[in-house]
Scaffold this motif. Structure first.
Motif, mmCIF file in Angstrom:
data_model
loop_
_atom_site.group_PDB
_atom_site.id
_atom_site.type_symbol
_atom_site.label_atom_id
_atom_site.label_comp_id
_atom_site.label_asym_id
_atom_site.label_seq_id
_atom_site.Cartn_x
_atom_site.Cartn_y
_atom_site.Cartn_z
ATOM 1 N N ASP A 7 103.542 -14.207 -16.686
ATOM 2 C CA ASP A 7 104.990 -14.417 -16.759
ATOM 3 C C ASP A 7 105.459 -14.471 -18.211
ATOM 4 O OD1 ASP A 7 105.152 -14.485 -13.992
ATOM 5 O OD2 ASP A 7 105.307 -16.668 -13.871
ATOM 6 N N HIS A 10 105.634 -11.033 -19.656
ATOM 7 C CA HIS A 10 106.832 -10.336 -19.198
ATOM 8 C C HIS A 10 108.064 -10.821 -19.959
ATOM 9 C CE1 HIS A 10 104.720 -9.537 -15.082
ATOM 10 N NE2 HIS A 10 104.194 -8.847 -16.076
ATOM 11 N N GLU A 43 99.348 -6.508 -21.356
ATOM 12 C CA GLU A 43 100.384 -6.813 -20.351
ATOM 13 C C GLU A 43 101.775 -6.660 -20.947
ATOM 14 O OE1 GLU A 43 101.750 -7.565 -16.603
ATOM 15 O OE2 GLU A 43 99.631 -7.453 -17.143
ATOM 16 N N THR A 47 104.346 -3.757 -19.670
ATOM 17 C CA THR A 47 105.663 -4.176 -19.181
ATOM 18 C C THR A 47 106.762 -3.473 -19.961
ATOM 19 O OG1 THR A 47 104.754 -6.312 -18.521
ATOM 20 C CG2 THR A 47 107.149 -6.164 -18.722
#
Length: 104
Positions: A7, A10, A43, A47
């Motif tokens: 999270d 992101h 990541e 993203t």
């Protein structure tokens, strides 16, 4: 990486990171765990790439016949009638709830 770290990645990719999150990112990037650092960085990058791709999509109007087909399908749909049986029961004072349940 755990769900919280994903999270956080992101959030970094979206560019909407606050002070507390900045400290958490710094901890991840400063860690001795090279696997975690690499996974976090990957990541964030993936993203950002997904967001960039989504930003390039263009809405396409549906085929003209689709509206007619949908309306025809809705018109022929024979959904069972929904009936609610009302009972003449006393209400409890103070909460507005019926003394017995309303049944369908």
């Amino acid at each position: 990486m755990n769900e919280s770290q994903i999270d956080l990645a992101h959030t970094v990719a979206l560019g909407s990171i606050g002070d507390e999150d900045q400290r958490a990112v710094a901890e991840i990037l400063d860690t001795d765990d090279s696997v975690l650092r690499a996974a976090f960085t990957q990541e964030v990058q993936q993203t950002r790439e997904a967001l960039a791709l989504a930003a390039t999509t263009v809405a396409v109007p549906p085929p003209p016949a689709l509206r007619d087909r949908l309306l025809a399908a809705i018109a022929t749909d024979q959904a069972p009638p929904s009936t609610i049986h009302h009972s003449h029961t006393a209400f409890h004072h103070g909460n507005g709830r019926s003394a017995s349940p309303v049944r369908d």
